[in-house]
Design a protein around this motif. Structure first.
Motif, short mmCIF file in Angstrom:
data_model
loop_
_atom_site.label_atom_id
_atom_site.label_comp_id
_atom_site.label_asym_id
_atom_site.label_seq_id
_atom_site.Cartn_x
_atom_site.Cartn_y
_atom_site.Cartn_z
N LEU A 175 -14.57 -28.25 -39.08
CA LEU A 175 -13.73 -29.42 -39.35
C LEU A 175 -14.66 -30.58 -39.65
CD1 LEU A 175 -10.96 -30.87 -39.41
CD2 LEU A 175 -11.29 -31.35 -36.97
N ASP A 176 -14.55 -31.18 -40.83
CA ASP A 176 -15.49 -32.21 -41.25
C ASP A 176 -14.75 -33.44 -41.76
OD1 ASP A 176 -17.61 -33.69 -42.20
OD2 ASP A 176 -18.11 -32.34 -43.84
N THR A 177 -14.97 -34.58 -41.08
CA THR A 177 -14.32 -35.83 -41.49
C THR A 177 -15.13 -36.60 -42.53
OG1 THR A 177 -15.40 -37.08 -39.72
CG2 THR A 177 -13.24 -36.08 -39.21
N THR A 216 -21.03 -33.71 -46.91
CA THR A 216 -19.96 -32.73 -46.71
C THR A 216 -20.14 -31.53 -47.63
OG1 THR A 216 -18.28 -34.20 -45.80
CG2 THR A 216 -17.49 -32.36 -47.10
N HIS A 257 -10.53 -31.50 -29.68
CA HIS A 257 -11.48 -32.61 -29.76
C HIS A 257 -10.80 -33.96 -29.57
CE1 HIS A 257 -9.90 -32.53 -33.85
NE2 HIS A 257 -10.42 -33.72 -34.08
N SER A 296 -9.71 -26.72 -32.53
CA SER A 296 -10.85 -27.49 -33.02
C SER A 296 -11.55 -28.15 -31.83
CB SER A 296 -10.40 -28.54 -34.03
OG SER A 296 -9.46 -29.43 -33.46
N SER A 316 -15.11 -30.32 -30.40
CA SER A 316 -16.27 -31.16 -30.70
C SER A 316 -17.50 -30.56 -30.02
CB SER A 316 -16.03 -32.59 -30.21
OG SER A 316 -17.10 -33.43 -30.57
N THR A 348 -16.30 -29.35 -34.92
CA THR A 348 -16.64 -30.64 -35.52
C THR A 348 -17.82 -31.21 -34.75
OG1 THR A 348 -15.78 -32.80 -36.21
CG2 THR A 348 -14.96 -31.93 -34.11
N ARG A 403 -26.95 -32.38 -37.74
CA ARG A 403 -25.64 -31.76 -37.85
C ARG A 403 -25.77 -30.35 -38.43
NH1 ARG A 403 -20.15 -33.42 -40.87
NH2 ARG A 403 -21.51 -34.10 -42.57
#
Length: 349
Positions: A6-8, A24, A187, A218, A220, A305, A314
């Protein structure tokens, strides 16, 4: 055990939206090579630390930049959109990338009141219930022959699997009643995960979307070579949490900035109370904590994430999580092995 991303598209202090989006794409390519199952991007509006505002656009680009990943929205916030537009967008994506597109749906606003009002006025957002909006979307994705209006790109079977997103027992109940695969945001609300997943399985009714309860959680995660390094990398996230509690919105700072901050005992207590949902540590520690999430929720898949400052850190965190995935043990129920929308798509890539 399936693991996903999951990538914001986070915009950290000193960075830009352009760099965040390029990061991303780079991370998606890495996840593709590492064997992650799916890669989702969420919808947010007016948040200066988040570049993921147009998931349909980003999903198409990520699908084109990768070879085997399932790519999707995690999720499209349905009240912000006319259902026919969502059907047209994702029908187009499926036509261009068959077997690789997911459509996750959420109910949250996705931004401040002013930002959401600019996206779609409240009078339009609230004109229909979420259930009515979902039924309208479903009608466009599976139209009757004599429907007056059709989402043309959907025709011919270009229909994505639909997931319902949520962070509460209420969303879990709705997902179960609709017979939808369910993605729970551990998360965002770690303490409600076990209850929500139990409610989902109890309320689940088989449907054309899923024959059995199908879920992901999901989580963190900040992984590093050892616990000490991981704690260092987690400092910025903890400072950001503290700043939010104090009413200040900041971009994610560097680990050096976080370490230099003068924390009071009250600050440290506040951080401890609010940061327990982030799994931080070296490979052994992270594996143990991820297994605890699996044991507690009984989920079929973990979606990771990772909120860290440097893109290189990351990347390394996702590499380490991929390296421990083989140690994780999922639910014993063999019916969890094959899921709606998750048929082997490698031949389509």
């Amino acid at each position: 055990m399936r693991i996903s991303v999951l990538d914001t598209s986070p915009i950290v202090r000193g960075s830009t939206p352009r760099q965040a989006l390029h990061n991303t794409v780079d991370l998606a390519r890495l996840a593709d090579v590492l064997g992650y199952h799916r890669y989702w991007v969420p919808e947010h509006h007016g948040m200066r630390g988040v570049a993921s505002s147009a998931p349909a656009v980003l999903v198409g680009h990520l699908a084109g930049a990768t070879k085997r990943l399932r790519v999707g929205a995690g999720g499209v916030l349905l009240p912000n959109h006319a259902p026919i537009v969502v059907a047209e967008q994702f029908g187009t994506l499926v036509a261009l990338h068959p077997g690789r597109i997911d459509l996750g749906l959420g109910r949250a606003p996705g931004g401040s009141r002013a930002a959401v009002e600019a996206v779609r006025p409240e009078a339009e957002r609230g004109a229909k219930t979420f259930r009515e909006q979902f039924d309208e979307l479903r009608a466009y994705l599976d139209p009757v022959e004599d429907a007056r209006v059709k989402a043309i790109p959907v025709l011919g079977g270009n229909v994505p699997p639909i997931w319902l997103l949520g962070s509460s027992a209420g969303s879990a109940e709705l997902a179960g009643e609709l017979g939808l695969p369910y993605a729970f945001a551990h998360h965002l609300n770690a303490g409600a995960a076990v209850e929500a997943m139990c409610v989902y399985r109890e309320r689940f009714r088989p449907s054309g979307h899923a024959a059995v309860p199908t879920s992901l959680v999901s989580v963190s995660v900040i992984a590093a070579e050892d616990d000490e390094r991981a704690e260092w990398l987690a400092g910025p996230t903890r400072l950001k949490v503290l700043s939010r509690v104090r009413g200040e919105r900041i971009l994610l700072p560097s680990p050096e900035e976080a370490a230099a901050y003068s924390y009071t005992e009250e600050d440290r207590a506040e951080i401890a109370a609010r940061s327990g949902g982030v799994l931080v540590g070296g490979p052994a520690t992270v594996a143990e904590r991820l297994q605890a999430v699996l044991d507690g929720t009984g989920t079929d898949e973990l979606m990771i994430t990772t909120p860290v400052y440097e893109h290189a850190d990351r990347r390394r965190s996702y590499e380490l999580v991929a390296s421990i995935a083989g140690r994780l043990v999922g639910p014993a129920d063999e019916t969890a092995g094959r899921r709606v929308g998750d048929s082997d798509h490698r031949d389509d890539a």
